[in-house]
Scaffold this motif. Structure first.
Motif: not given
Length: 192
Positions: A7, A10-11, A13, A31, A77-78, A80-81
């Motif tokens: 997280m 992700a915050v 970016r 998503r 988040a994971s 995306w990260v």
């Protein structure tokens, strides 16, 4: 827990892709479902809160729902990260913080788009000599290897099937790094 720890990047970016490498997303289809779960959770919380006659059960339900929403946000988040990633040395096929398969680029013979829907019950499994990593019950890419490669937890494989949001772009990216790897291999890695 890798989902929760994803997280913060992700915050900020931050995506886990090596410098000079390319990210290959795979979470577009998930998503919508995951965000729907997160968005509908408060409604479920209110409805169940009014249906439960015991105060302790309401608090227990609140705690479980809060943990579920936190975990869901971390999982989103994971995804995306930790995208699939490719660079001059390796192709990483991932599924959030749950799976990370590394294939040396020098072993990749070919990559192509090929959609297969099997709906297996496991996140990843080997059938024959092919490792299949499904997202949403399907794969849309196949990487063939020059020789068998030992993948931790799965044994030796000659091919890997996985999913990308944009299979054409993924094929282009992986092919680009295969070509760069072959060029380096021919000139012995010397700058010329």
């Amino acid at each position: 827990m890798k989902a929760i720890s994803a997280m913060w990047p992700a915050v900020r970016r931050r995506v886990d892709v090596p410098e000079g490498g390319a990210a290959i997303g795979y979470d577009r289809g998930l998503r919508v479902i995951l965000w729907a779960m997160v968005v509908t959770s408060p409604l479920e919380l209110v409805v169940v809160h009014h249906l439960l006659p015991w105060e302790w059960a309401r608090w227990a339900h609140l705690a479980v729902m809060a943990a579920a929403v936190l975990w869901s946000l971390g999982f989103i988040a994971s995804l995306w990260v930790y995208p699939h990633a490719v660079n001059d040395e390796r192709l990483r096929i991932r599924f959030g913080g749950l799976l990370d398969v590394v294939i040396p680029v020098r072993l990749i013979e070919s990559v192509r788009s090929e959609r297969v829907s099997k709906g297996q019950s496991k996140l990843a499994e080997v059938v024959g000599e092919t490792l299949s990593v499904e997202v949403g019950g399907m794969t849309n890419l196949v990487v063939r290897l020059r020789e068998p490669h030992e993948v931790n937890g799965f044994g030796r494989v000659r091919a890997v099937r996985f999913t990308a949001d944009d299979p054409r772009e993924a094929v282009r990216q992986v092919t680009r790094y295969i070509s760069r790897s072959e060029t380096h291999g021919q000139d012995g890695g010397k700058a010329g």
